[in-house]
Write a protein that holds these residues in place. Structure first.
Motif, short mmCIF file in Angstrom:
data_model
loop_
_atom_site.label_atom_id
_atom_site.label_comp_id
_atom_site.label_asym_id
_atom_site.label_seq_id
_atom_site.Cartn_x
_atom_site.Cartn_y
_atom_site.Cartn_z
N VAL A 242 45.29 39.63 34.32
CA VAL A 242 44.58 40.22 35.38
C VAL A 242 45.03 41.14 36.09
CG1 VAL A 242 43.08 39.37 37.33
CG2 VAL A 242 43.69 37.75 35.65
N TYR A 243 44.13 42.48 36.27
CA TYR A 243 44.64 43.53 36.77
C TYR A 243 43.57 44.14 37.77
CZ TYR A 243 46.92 43.36 32.19
OH TYR A 243 47.74 42.89 31.01
N ASN A 244 44.28 44.52 38.85
CA ASN A 244 43.45 44.97 40.06
C ASN A 244 43.95 46.38 40.26
OD1 ASN A 244 43.22 42.02 40.12
ND2 ASN A 244 41.66 42.62 41.52
N VAL A 245 43.06 47.45 40.75
CA VAL A 245 43.42 48.66 41.40
C VAL A 245 42.33 48.94 42.29
CG1 VAL A 245 41.95 49.77 39.54
CG2 VAL A 245 43.80 51.07 40.99
N GLY A 246 42.76 49.48 43.40
CA GLY A 246 42.21 49.37 44.59
C GLY A 246 42.66 50.52 45.79
#
Length: 475
Positions: A423-427
């Motif tokens: 699971v990957y998040n960028v913000g």
């Protein structure tokens, strides 16, 4: 005429006196300016009432609101109030909280927290089986009394009540108002809403800081799974939380702080990022264990109770790069071993915008797999990491805030999933006024899994995305 002359005379005296007074003020202002005119206005950033002159005894109140706008690509088969939906747009409140805490004497500390979570058009999360939930979301998260054994020293604090004082990791008890990413890694809140109340447990604990060591240990009295408001799981070959028996839970977290000591006032909560205000580098290790917490029935008449054993090791870095410009970094890397018994697996999705999933689309026959959910909790191993960079102070001009972009990665190898789950998040955070006012935009990419029977390992079917906008206000 006499009366007229008297009136003129009085008027002249009044005019002369006003002129003399004005001249005196003018002269005073030019020769010795008032001190207050040269001092900048200082805005208070907290609601605090001191109980003594020194401020060592006080009561403080905080308020937090996190509003979310979500655009989500739903998992295959998802429905919203009975209608199939591939995509959703939803508005909700991720967290709305109030805290009241204070040092009432040299030895007595009180902490209370009240609020609600995951409130969207489905009124999700608190009690999915209730016929009407809109007005029952708010509840006491924490209600703790604590005794400070040594006056003005945090060597040993003993407390009890409903509390998030927790083992396993710093993200098992996060300060949600100060997190760097859009959301915390919820898998670290290992029994959330299963045998606890939104990660809080009825516990007695000891915590403190001795030299470089920050520690907390607790004995908790977990809630029965039957009281969490959801449909009870079924016995089968895959482990579930036990429906019979009741054992206490033991947990602890130990952090070695190489540089600055972290804040230690509120029980259990760990700051997400200090935005360069502290130089922090910690190594940590934590655990949660409970005998006979889980159960499985491999075959009729073959009921096996299993222990729950969870532990982790991690490092945490949060420090300034350039104090004059205000730049800073935040980084975390942790390894988690999560043993919930044979083949345990549970889906979860924050502020899930879908209400159900077609029976033919359920992976492994599991419930709660609709919308933005993914296998968040399971028996196996997890590696979690995050990194963020705080840009220079007043990036957009004085008083107009700055930016803090980040990346977030969760990699899991679970017994009941055939491949590595990523699971990957960028913000990016727009820090209008630090954590007190910030806007966050986050994109998450997660896997979904093919329909399967209850015994087969889940096979990856593809990936879905979610874009979230958050506006946080905190004081």
């Amino acid at each position: 005429m006499t009366t007229f002359l008297k009136m003129v005379w009085v008027g002249a005296l009044l005019a002369a006196s006003q002129f003399a007074f004005a001249q005196q003020v003018f002269t005073s202002d030019t020769t010795k300016p008032a001190v207050s005119t040269n001092k900048p206005l200082v805005e208070k950033n907290e609601l605090k009432y001191n109980l003594n002159e020194s401020g060592s005894h006080f009561v403080k109140v905080t308020f937090l609101n996190q509003a979310w706008l979500q655009v989500n690509q739903s998992n295959p088969g998802s429905t919203v109030v009975g209608v199939p939906k591939d995509n959703t747009f939803s508005i909700g409140l991720r967290r709305t909280r109030m805290q009241l805490f204070g040092q009432l004497s040299d030895h007595v500390f009180l902490y209370l927290q009240f609020g609600m979570n995951n409130f969207n058009y489905l009124n999700g999360g608190f009690n999915q089986n209730a016929s009407s939930q809109r007005k029952v979301q708010a509840f006491f998260h924490d209600a703790v009394g604590e005794y400070l054994v040594f006056k003005n020293k945090n060597y040993l604090n003993i407390g009890g009540g409903l509390t998030i004082v927790n083992g396993l990791s710093r993200f098992s008890a996060p300060s949600v108002a100060t997190i760097m990413t859009m959301d915390v890694p919820v898998f670290a809140q290992a029994t959330v809403d299963q045998t606890d109340q939104f990660s809080r447990k009825l516990s007695v604990y000891a915590r403190g800081q001795v030299g470089h060591l920050d520690y907390r240990v607790a004995i908790s009295d977990p809630f029965p799974i039957q009281t969490n408001g959801s449909a009870l799981p079924s016995y089968g070959p895959n482990s579930i939380f036990a429906l019979k028996g009741h054992e206490k839970q033991l947990q602890g977290l130990f952090m070695w702080q190489f540089f600055d000591k972290e804040a230690h006032k509120t029980p259990g909560y760990n700051t997400g990022t200090y935005l360069g205000a502290k130089k922090v580098f910690n190594l940590e290790a934590g655990f949660i264990t409970q005998e006979n917490a889980m159960v499985r029935v491999a075959a009729p008449g073959d009921t096996t109770y299993q222990n729950m054993n969870l532990w982790s090791v991690a490092s945490f870095l949060d420090m300034p790069l350039n104090r004059s410009t205000g730049t800073a970094v935040n980084a975390y890397l942790g390894y988690f071993h999560t043993d919930y018994g044979t083949n345990y697996l549970r889906y979860n999705g924050a502020m899930n915008p879908a209400s159900d999933i077609a029976a033919a689309q359920r992976p492994g026959g599991l419930g709660g797999t609709q919308g933005n959910a993914f296998p968040m909790f399971g028996t196996g191993n997890v590696v979690y990491g995050q990194f963020g960079y705080l840009m220079k102070r007043d990036l957009f001009g004085a008083g107009n805030g700055t930016l803090m972009p980040y990346v977030q990665v969760q990699l899991a190898s679970y017994q009941r999933v055939s491949n590595t789950l990523g699971v990957y998040n960028v913000g990016i955070n727009y820090l209008i006024n630090g954590h007190n006012g910030k806007v966050t935009i986050d994109y998450q990419n997660r896997p979904y899994y093919e329909p399967s029977s209850g015994t087969s390992p889940l096979s990856a079917g593809g990936r879905r995305g979610q874009l979230t906008l958050q506006y946080q206000v905190f004081i």
